[in-house]
Structures are given as C-alpha cells and as structure tokens.
Design a protein around this motif. Structure first.
Motif, mmCIF file in Angstrom:
data_model
loop_
_atom_site.group_PDB
_atom_site.id
_atom_site.type_symbol
_atom_site.label_atom_id
_atom_site.label_comp_id
_atom_site.label_asym_id
_atom_site.label_seq_id
_atom_site.Cartn_x
_atom_site.Cartn_y
_atom_site.Cartn_z
ATOM 1 N N LEU A 80 0.948 -0.975 -0.212
ATOM 2 C CA LEU A 80 0.211 0.051 -0.097
ATOM 3 C C LEU A 80 0.565 1.420 -0.158
ATOM 4 O O LEU A 80 0.601 1.768 -1.280
ATOM 5 N N MET A 81 2.419 1.263 1.060
ATOM 6 C CA MET A 81 2.976 3.004 0.840
ATOM 7 C C MET A 81 3.607 2.728 -0.302
ATOM 8 O O MET A 81 4.324 3.378 -0.195
ATOM 9 N N ALA A 82 3.786 1.513 -1.181
ATOM 10 C CA ALA A 82 4.773 2.149 -2.104
ATOM 11 C C ALA A 82 3.153 2.279 -3.164
ATOM 12 O O ALA A 82 4.492 1.958 -4.441
ATOM 13 N N ILE A 83 2.460 2.102 -3.438
ATOM 14 C CA ILE A 83 1.780 2.347 -4.518
ATOM 15 C C ILE A 83 2.676 3.617 -5.126
ATOM 16 O O ILE A 83 2.693 3.372 -6.325
ATOM 17 N N PRO A 84 2.561 4.610 -4.655
ATOM 18 C CA PRO A 84 3.113 5.821 -5.577
ATOM 19 C C PRO A 84 4.227 5.363 -6.076
ATOM 20 O O PRO A 84 4.098 6.247 -7.229
ATOM 21 N N ILE A 85 4.649 5.083 -5.812
ATOM 22 C CA ILE A 85 6.424 4.175 -6.774
ATOM 23 C C ILE A 85 6.250 3.566 -7.910
ATOM 24 O O ILE A 85 6.232 3.813 -9.118
ATOM 25 N N LEU A 86 5.117 2.100 -7.185
ATOM 26 C CA LEU A 86 5.055 1.224 -8.284
ATOM 27 C C LEU A 86 3.879 1.846 -9.214
ATOM 28 O O LEU A 86 4.335 1.486 -10.823
ATOM 29 N N PRO A 95 11.680 11.150 -6.099
ATOM 30 C CA PRO A 95 12.009 11.564 -4.841
ATOM 31 C C PRO A 95 10.189 12.556 -3.978
ATOM 32 O O PRO A 95 9.694 11.997 -3.224
ATOM 33 N N VAL A 96 9.422 12.778 -4.952
ATOM 34 C CA VAL A 96 8.083 13.513 -4.524
ATOM 35 C C VAL A 96 6.851 11.629 -3.917
ATOM 36 O O VAL A 96 6.954 11.844 -3.566
ATOM 37 N N ALA A 97 7.951 10.723 -5.086
ATOM 38 C CA ALA A 97 6.622 9.865 -4.706
ATOM 39 C C ALA A 97 7.137 9.031 -4.017
ATOM 40 O O ALA A 97 6.355 8.635 -2.605
ATOM 41 N N VAL A 98 8.757 9.011 -3.157
ATOM 42 C CA VAL A 98 9.170 8.480 -2.531
ATOM 43 C C VAL A 98 8.341 9.125 -0.479
ATOM 44 O O VAL A 98 8.028 8.978 0.327
ATOM 45 N N PHE A 99 8.488 10.692 -0.742
ATOM 46 C CA PHE A 99 8.107 11.622 0.363
ATOM 47 C C PHE A 99 6.206 11.307 0.388
ATOM 48 O O PHE A 99 5.783 10.740 1.601
ATOM 49 N N PHE A 100 5.396 10.901 -1.080
ATOM 50 C CA PHE A 100 4.363 10.457 -0.639
ATOM 51 C C PHE A 100 4.146 8.673 -0.065
ATOM 52 O O PHE A 100 3.029 8.807 0.665
ATOM 53 N N ALA A 101 4.765 8.526 0.009
ATOM 54 C CA ALA A 101 4.048 6.999 0.624
ATOM 55 C C ALA A 101 4.951 6.743 2.193
ATOM 56 O O ALA A 101 4.580 6.633 2.582
ATOM 57 N N VAL A 102 6.309 7.519 1.884
ATOM 58 C CA VAL A 102 6.507 7.666 3.935
ATOM 59 C C VAL A 102 5.633 8.397 4.206
ATOM 60 O O VAL A 102 5.098 8.561 5.466
ATOM 61 N N ALA A 103 4.826 9.343 3.993
ATOM 62 C CA ALA A 103 3.758 10.765 4.559
ATOM 63 C C ALA A 103 2.068 9.638 4.608
ATOM 64 O O ALA A 103 1.420 9.906 5.407
ATOM 65 N N SER A 104 2.504 8.383 4.355
ATOM 66 C CA SER A 104 0.242 6.798 4.476
ATOM 67 C C SER A 104 1.259 7.060 5.938
ATOM 68 O O SER A 104 0.421 6.775 6.188
ATOM 69 N N VAL A 105 2.659 6.868 6.648
ATOM 70 C CA VAL A 105 2.062 6.278 7.786
ATOM 71 C C VAL A 105 1.751 7.179 8.538
ATOM 72 O O VAL A 105 0.537 6.738 9.460
ATOM 73 N N PRO A 106 1.881 8.735 8.267
ATOM 74 C CA PRO A 106 1.248 9.254 9.400
ATOM 75 C C PRO A 106 -0.377 9.659 9.125
ATOM 76 O O PRO A 106 -1.060 9.574 9.962
ATOM 77 N N VAL A 107 -0.411 8.752 7.680
ATOM 78 C CA VAL A 107 -2.307 9.037 7.220
ATOM 79 C C VAL A 107 -2.905 7.911 7.848
ATOM 80 O O VAL A 107 -3.907 7.977 8.569
ATOM 81 N N ALA A 108 -2.090 7.155 8.242
ATOM 82 C CA ALA A 108 -2.430 5.502 8.587
ATOM 83 C C ALA A 108 -2.485 5.665 9.872
ATOM 84 O O ALA A 108 -3.777 5.645 11.125
ATOM 85 N N VAL A 109 -1.594 7.163 11.236
ATOM 86 C CA VAL A 109 -2.034 6.351 12.145
ATOM 87 C C VAL A 109 -2.862 7.064 13.080
ATOM 88 O O VAL A 109 -3.713 7.081 13.748
#
Length: 134
Positions: A80-86, A95-109
C-alpha cells in the motif's frame, strides 16, 4: 474535561486541518512536496492533540501486538505504501513519490488508529454505528 468538550475540540481541529489543507491545495499543485508536507504536519499535529486529549483512554486498553507480526499484514502495508512508487502514473518525480509513500504512515496512524479506532468508538454507543462513521 468532559468527553463532549474533547470531541468538540476534535471536530474543531479536523475543520481547521481541512481548511489549511484546502488553502495549500489552492496555492500549490496537488503533486508537490509542499502540499503533502503541509498535510503531513497537520496530521501529526492533530494526532498529537488526540493523544493529549485521550491518552488515559488509549493507555487503558491492552494492545494485541501479535497481530502486528502477521506477514500478510506487513506485506499489505508495504504494498500500500509503495503504490505511488510502483504505479508511477501520477507523473510524480521519484523523490516526490517516495515522500508520498513515507507520508502515508502518519495518514494511517491518524485516520485509522486515532480517528476511526478512538473517536468513532466513543461515538458509537451514543449515535450508533452508522452515524458515528458519518
């Protein structure tokens, strides 16, 4: 502080967060790091606020940490977190796609654990399962 007052603070915080995010979306293209950074900071800030408001309730529950060791759960979360990259169809720079993927963690929390798990749980006895989700 009463539960009603705490839930009112949650509603005000959500409305403020939504308004600031809309202003950011209005002033920047949606696919920029700036917009996602603003939204991520808002999510972290509201999560911290919820923690302060509901810490005794959160800590009164016993977590089932064994559920977090499930291979399908971990695989699904990583996918799920890799969707923007994949996918790569959003025309995002790497870099933006990786940032979007990492930013998914606070969204989930914020969205799943704090908002759905806590606030909706508190509203269900009073408003019922359907209305507490609205």
């Amino acid at each position: 502080m009463t539960l009603t007052r705490r839930l009112a603070i949650v509603a005000i915080a959500e409305l403020f967060s939504m308004a600031v995010a809309r202003v950011a979306l209005h002033n920047f293209p949606w696919s920029t790091i700036e917009v996602e950074a603003v939204r991520t900071v808002l999510r972290i800030a509201t999560t911290a606020l919820y923690w302060l408001l509901f810490r005794p309730l959160i800590l009164s529950r016993t977590a089932n940490l064994a559920a977090l060791r499930s291979a399908p759960l971990i695989g699904g979360l990583l996918l799920l977190m890799a969707i923007p990259i994949l996918i790569g169809r959003y025309q995002l720079a790497a870099p933006v796609a990786v940032f979007f993927a990492v930013a998914s963690v606070p969204v989930a929390v914020k969205e799943d654990f704090i908002f759905r798990g806590l606030v909706q749980h508190l509203l269900t006895p009073t408003f019922g399962p359907l209305m507490s989700r609205l």
